[in-house]
Design an enzyme around this catalytic site. Sequence first.
Site, short mmCIF file in Angstrom:
data_model
loop_
_atom_site.label_atom_id
_atom_site.label_comp_id
_atom_site.label_asym_id
_atom_site.label_seq_id
_atom_site.Cartn_x
_atom_site.Cartn_y
_atom_site.Cartn_z
N ASP A 1 -63.68 -15.85 -107.89
CA ASP A 1 -63.45 -15.24 -109.14
C ASP A 1 -62.00 -14.79 -109.18
OD1 ASP A 1 -63.51 -14.16 -111.63
OD2 ASP A 1 -65.30 -12.98 -111.15
C1 BGC Z 1 -64.28 -12.94 -114.56
C2 BGC Z 1 -64.99 -14.46 -114.61
C3 BGC Z 1 -64.12 -15.45 -115.36
C4 BGC Z 1 -62.66 -15.22 -114.81
C5 BGC Z 1 -61.72 -16.15 -115.58
C6 BGC Z 1 -62.92 -13.08 -114.18
O1 BGC Z 1 -62.43 -11.84 -114.67
O2 BGC Z 1 -65.28 -12.24 -113.68
O3 BGC Z 1 -66.22 -14.36 -114.99
O4 BGC Z 1 -64.56 -16.59 -115.20
O5 BGC Z 1 -62.22 -14.02 -114.88
O6 BGC Z 1 -61.23 -15.80 -116.84
#
Ligand code: BGC
Length: 760
Positions: free
Chosen positions: A294
């Site tokens: 993530d």
């Molecule tokens: C989130 C993810 C997301 C990623 C990219 C993160 O802060 O937890 O779910 O896909 O950002 O935007």
Amino acid sequence: MKKVISAFLICTVVFLVSCNQNVNLEGAKEVSISKKVDSILALMTLQEKIGQMNQYNGFWDVTGPTPKEGDAAHKYEHLKSGLVGSMLNVRGVEEVTKVQKIAVEETRLGIPLIIGFDVIHGYKTLSPIPLAEAASWDLEVIKNSAAVAAKEAAANGINWTFAPMVDISRDARWGRVMEGAGEDPFLGSKIAYARVKGFQGEDLSAVNTIAACSKHFAGYGFAEAGKDYNTVDVSLSTLYNTILPPFKATIDADVKTFMNSFNELAGIPATGNKFLQRDVLKGDWNYKGFVVSDWGSIAEMIPHGYAKDGKQAAELAVNAGSDMDMESYLYVNHIEALVKEGKVNEKLIDDAVKRILTVKFELGLFDDPYKYCDLEREKLVTGSKEINDAVLDMAKKSIVLLKNEKQLLPLKKEGLKIALIGPLANDKNSPLGSWRIGADDNTAVSVLEGLQAYSGNKITFSKGVELVNGETIFGMETSINTTDRTGFKEAIATAKNNDVVVMVLGEYSYQTGEGRSRASLDLPGLQQELLEEIYKVNKNIVLVLMNGRPLAINWANDNLPSIIEAWHLGTQSGNAIAQVLYGDYNPSGKLPMTFPKSVGQVPIYYNHKNTGRPTIPGPNQVFWSHYIDETNQPLYEFGYGLSYTTFKYENLKLSSTTVNEGNSIEVSFTLTNTGKYEGKEVTQLYIRDLFGSITRPVKELKDFNMVTLKPGESKTVTFTITKEMLQFYTANNKWEVEPGDFKVYIGGSSNTVLEADFTL
Ligand code: BGC
């Protein structure tokens, strides 16, 4: 000389990848992709391999001048040197073409980028938030919603979505419940499967399908106290029986990528968690796709207190099975040294790169890196009628009728004077929800617009109160209005002068979603006060709730005749709500998550355990599992939702009272439409395993289906109970069935009406 070498290498890659393009058989295709991947891998330097494992956020306005300094210049240099395998948040054909061109034409090997984006419930044309879609329980429509989202995103250059989020959550305080399918592992698994199939379609290399991403692996929805990113500590039983099933369902749907999560799980951050990523995912489940971290979650292992510095964080993450680094910059900075020092085996790097290249092949990016970059298609597909029709269909099926006591609904189409009140009634932004980076602000059809376009009734709008004060962070409103009542007077007068009041209240879009946990589940700001003031002058109120999570709306439930749950329904919101209010669509949604009576009951969920003291042993007792200031009952239970008609369940019959190897039980009952409208009912089957090697939930959803009936019509509905349905993760740490006594329950919600016994 360098130019000659790179021309030779590019030709080699192109030759190697094009030599086996017309293979039809799946197995043969896999073999040929794996051969092509191996041949590319053989050409790559260690640094180029690590580059494939590096993902950057869009780092400069790509249509503008080339960056000369700072972070953007640094990332740009990496992109040109083949040190970037993927980018996220670069979108639109023009932008994607520009970065893809650098990867394909300026790097030594010309390996195309995979372009990721959060297509969570649509790209530019938005569907309802995922929790709302889950309320439809309609797997075909949900699949189609993902398919049209993929089509629109793919037309805009995207070929990978960070969806579906399949985290089960029992805590309405957690802002990201809006992004999942609710509290139940069975429903969650079915929806997870449908969404992956919708995004990826039958042919991943087609121009209208994109790779899906099962996230967040794992346990993110169990954050303590519902506070985002917080600690998670659950038993193996909860992990296997509740959290993991939807992830496994995405594997069954052949999901191409996984994302790990920000949280720790029993002391080990998911990003550095070998047990989750290597043992369960890539081991037991034999998963062949790749795992992306993530955002910055590899670096977050430092503040977690699990890694002492960035280098160790990179080591822990890659060894644990995280294949791609989203925005921590740690792989690109440290893995080469870690390999040289023998702390990371190059075989693991090869494995990660193979996984990444395989998905790029499957998407068809090596055949044509610009296949998602067609300006004509972008124009044709974006916001098309097909997509708008699909999101409208999804939106009306996501609405849940929570109360309709005086049959105030459906509204008459003529001769009614309607007061439309509330800060969300003319809001064209909130219905878009909080995941809508690709959409333009203020593009939802508001309830005001929907109602005005729909009937000959006279509609008078008065806002009553501003929900927010307009203070923003990143352009997102943050501050709730708790003081300004200047609009009350006009709203009260409007309510007085009309037959019916439609009040649209709830949460604005950025009050749910990532980082938006709430400690209260009440209507925010002055909305409750406004509602009670309006009620004093006109009791014919239809409350339309717009929100991203279950809310504790006890006063409304006790006093108002009609309530509909309309969530954040996306671009076609107002049209869908109008269709339901006027009865052109008879609501059929059922809650995918329990609505509590108060925030103190949370976490509250239907499939809880019984405890040793579940009920009152006698009058005036205190020593049982309860609150002294609140009941144990929820406000609205999981699976609950009304229709403008009514349904009767009767005549439960079991073909046998025992199930064993090769023998299943047919469960049948009669469902009758006892009301005045044609309607659709989601009938639900629950099972209780009365005792086990670990204690079992009081009820578990095991099947459901949809039945449409005309007024007065009856149908026999049949479910089958098989031995497999009775499996669970037992005290032996295995999925198995345990012989014993069971109960089967049938009904239109988890508060079921029919029951019978059987044994295994
Ligand atoms: C989130 C993810 C997301 C990623 C990219 C993160 O802060 O937890 O779910 O896909 O950002 O935007």
